[in-house]
Design an enzyme around this catalytic site. Structure first.
Site, short mmCIF file in Angstrom:
data_model
loop_
_atom_site.label_atom_id
_atom_site.label_comp_id
_atom_site.label_asym_id
_atom_site.label_seq_id
_atom_site.Cartn_x
_atom_site.Cartn_y
_atom_site.Cartn_z
N ASN A 280 55.01 76.64 76.79
CA ASN A 280 56.38 76.65 76.28
C ASN A 280 57.42 76.88 77.38
O ASN A 280 58.42 76.17 77.46
CB ASN A 280 56.53 77.68 75.16
N TYR B 137 59.87 78.40 70.09
CA TYR B 137 59.41 77.02 70.30
C TYR B 137 58.82 76.44 69.01
O TYR B 137 58.09 77.11 68.29
CB TYR B 137 58.35 76.96 71.40
N GLN C 85 58.82 68.49 71.28
CA GLN C 85 58.13 67.46 72.05
C GLN C 85 58.87 66.12 71.92
O GLN C 85 58.76 65.26 72.78
CB GLN C 85 56.69 67.33 71.56
N THR D 204 99.22 46.88 74.59
CA THR D 204 98.93 47.85 73.54
C THR D 204 98.64 46.99 72.31
O THR D 204 99.27 45.93 72.14
CB THR D 204 100.11 48.81 73.26
N HIS D 205 97.68 47.41 71.51
CA HIS D 205 97.23 46.60 70.37
C HIS D 205 96.74 45.22 70.81
O HIS D 205 96.76 44.27 70.04
CB HIS D 205 98.35 46.41 69.33
N SER E 256 51.38 63.82 73.84
CA SER E 256 52.62 63.37 74.48
C SER E 256 52.37 62.81 75.88
O SER E 256 53.30 62.41 76.56
CB SER E 256 53.62 64.53 74.55
N LYS F 214 61.72 64.26 74.57
CA LYS F 214 61.54 63.55 75.85
C LYS F 214 61.89 62.08 75.82
O LYS F 214 62.61 61.59 76.69
CB LYS F 214 60.10 63.75 76.33
N GLU G 94 78.19 42.58 78.65
CA GLU G 94 77.83 42.57 77.22
C GLU G 94 76.65 43.50 76.96
O GLU G 94 76.63 44.26 75.99
CB GLU G 94 77.44 41.16 76.77
N LYS H 217 78.38 26.65 79.93
CA LYS H 217 78.53 28.10 79.73
C LYS H 217 78.18 28.94 80.94
O LYS H 217 77.23 28.68 81.65
CB LYS H 217 77.63 28.55 78.57
N SER I 164 73.62 28.99 79.31
CA SER I 164 73.11 28.75 77.96
C SER I 164 72.06 27.66 78.05
O SER I 164 72.17 26.74 78.86
CB SER I 164 74.26 28.30 77.06
N ASN J 286 77.94 32.99 80.89
CA ASN J 286 78.15 34.13 80.00
C ASN J 286 78.15 35.47 80.74
O ASN J 286 77.33 35.68 81.63
CB ASN J 286 77.05 34.16 78.94
N1 ARG Z 1 53.84 68.83 74.93
C1 ARG Z 1 54.58 69.96 74.52
C2 ARG Z 1 56.07 69.63 74.45
O1 ARG Z 1 56.45 68.65 74.97
C3 ARG Z 1 54.35 71.09 75.47
C4 ARG Z 1 54.52 72.43 74.85
C5 ARG Z 1 53.47 72.63 73.83
N2 ARG Z 1 53.44 73.97 73.36
C6 ARG Z 1 52.78 74.31 72.26
N3 ARG Z 1 52.82 75.54 71.91
N4 ARG Z 1 52.16 73.41 71.53
O2 ARG Z 1 56.86 70.34 73.88
#
Ligand code: ARG
Length: 460
Positions: free
Chosen positions: A112, A319, A324, A157-158, A25, A327, A292, A285, A279, A287
């Site tokens: 964790n 966990y 992971q 309205t509408h 990651s 993120k 948008e 144009k 455009s 825009n």
């Molecule tokens: N990269 C992991 C995550 O984002 C960190 C935690 C990993 N923990 C584990 N027991 N593999 O969740």
């Protein structure tokens, strides 16, 4: 620096090369580096206070982490996919830099509780930045509402002309939506602001740690009350995403109105050239790309909310590696939201109202028909009868292509003898908006009071 896996002890074969890249990651979670270092410094400080580390070890760790922080900020840090994530990259670099003491940092801790802490710290900071940007947009709306408190446009309205409203009133409707969004973000931040550190892998740790200390040190209100919950739930990220989705939904509604209003057919407003594009083929144009695009980005943010809910659904305690995956959607939600708010806060002060076009539109759509009905009610006609009478008058106007105010008194009296010559003051746009003179109404005086209350609220 060694790229030996910190967890490699029980393994006899190397990780499959594709699996290594697949499970890593670090490409995205390096974004948490500052929070990771901050959390580690708090953890090491606590370990020394509890005599789990010596003062000297603690100092080496802190100095090492700070040096690594500088290297990362300068863009000189050699991130390694083999070391999987931000946590193991920084820990390995620390040990490479300071030796034995570096290997002691992970005492009483797990990735964790570490990652759960990092994400909360990061998101807390982002929420504060989002709230500041939101306030900037709200202030811009208040200024615009004040400038255009007397400007009249048709309310819909509408998307059919309904009753005249003031532009200031319309801006204050947007303000109120954003005020609730601000509150939702504040609620989410409060619930999120508990510290997972000390939960370790899932069950806590055998060392005599001080969880109150680390929580306080990192600006959390308290340590999380249950270790299993602390390392596993990402409800705080989902709650934030829900608040973000609602906020984007509001920006999308505003965008839609800006797009409609700036069209040649409506011509109610002019957006600054700085927020529009042309455009490549149609020379005429201009825009409204910014609204948008914000409208489009709302879909993406809604998608992230669904993604996160689905990610969390059915996960057993505690966990799981699934987490992971929290993120990238979370980071993208923050990026899109911050970008959309910034561009709105920059664009709104540049909006120019074309009061003439708004007025013409309001005059065209029988926007004061309800005022005529209300007038008849005040003259003793039951509302349902008044509604019928005015409907007939409107039908006559449609036939002749004129507005209610253009009917003569005799013609009007033909529809109801209760009508007198004082009727015309109620058929004007100004009379119509001024008459809605109560808390929350569209009368310019009420809009000015609403603006004053709003300023007091956000400056409190
Ligand atoms: N990269 C992991 C995550 O984002 C960190 C935690 C990993 N923990 C584990 N027991 N593999 O969740």
């Amino acid at each position: 620096m060694s790229t030996k896996k910190p967890w490699g002890g029980r393994f006899s074969q190397p990780t499959d090369a594709f699996v290594e890249a697949f499970t890593a990651s670090v490409d995205f979670d390096q974004r948490l580096a500052r929070q990771d270092i901050r959390g580690s410094i708090a953890h090491a400080t606590m370990l020394a206070r509890q005599n789990i580390l010596t003062e000297a070890e603690k100092q080496q760790i802190i100095d090492g982490l700070e040096a690594i922080g500088r290297e990362i900020a300068a863009g000189d840090f050699p991130w390694s996919v083999t070391l999987e994530d931000v946590h193991m990259n920084i820990e390995a670099a620390l040990t490479a830099r300071i030796g034995e003491a570096g290997k002691k940092l992970h005492t009483g801790r797990s990735r964790n509780d570490q990652v759960a802490t990092d994400v909360r710290l990061w998101l807390r900071g982002e929420i504060e930045a989002i709230q500041a940007e939101l306030r900037r947009l709200q202030r811009a709306l208040l200024d615009l509402a004040e400038r255009e408190a007397d400007t009249i446009l048709p309310g819909f309205t509408h998307l059919q002309t309904a009753q005249p409203v003031t532009f200031g009133h319309h801006m204050m409707a947007w303000f109120e939506m954003l005020e609730r969004d601000h509150g939702r973000l504040a609620d989410c931040k409060t619930r999120m602001n508990q510290c997972p550190l000390g939960a370790a892998a899932l069950a806590g740790t055998t060392f005599p740690i001080d969880r109150d200390f680390t929580a306080r040190e990192l600006g959390f209100d308290a340590p999380c009350a249950n270790s299993l919950d602390a390392v596993s739930d990402r409800d705080f990220a989902i709650e934030f995403s829900a608040a973000a989705a609602l906020l984007m939904m509001h920006l999308s509604r505003m965008s839609e109105e800006l797009v409609i209003w700036s069209s040649a057919q409506f011509g109610f407003i002019t957006l600054s050239d700085a927020f529009c594009t042309g455009s490549s083929i149609m020379p005429q144009k201009k825009n409204p790309d910014v609204p948008e695009l914000v409208r489009g980005k709302s879909g993406r943010v809604f998608g992230h909310l669904m993604g996160l809910l689905t990610l969390m659904k059915s996960q057993p305690l505690a966990y799981n590696k699934d987490n992971q995956e929290d993120k990238e959607p979370l980071f993208d939600t923050v990026d899109q939201l911050r970008g959309s708010l910034k561009v709105f806060a920059d664009m709104v002060p540049e909006i120019r109202c074309n009061a003439g076009a708004m007025r013409q539109a309001a005059l065209k759509g029988f926007a004061t028909a309800t005022d005529l009905a209300d007038y008849l009610v005040r003259k003793g006609v039951p509302f349902r009868d008044a509604h019928e009478v005015v409907g007939k008058a409107v039908a006559r106007c449609v036939e002749r292509g004129i507005d209610l105010a253009e009917l003569s008194l005799e013609e009007l009296r033909g529809f109801s003898p209760a009508i007198d010559e004082d009727v015309f003051q109620y058929l004007t746009l100004e009379g119509s908006v001024a008459a809605r003179d109560h808390f929350g109404g569209t009368a310019p005086s009420q809009v000015r009071q609403a603006i004053a209350r709003a300023r007091a609220r956000i400056d409190a």
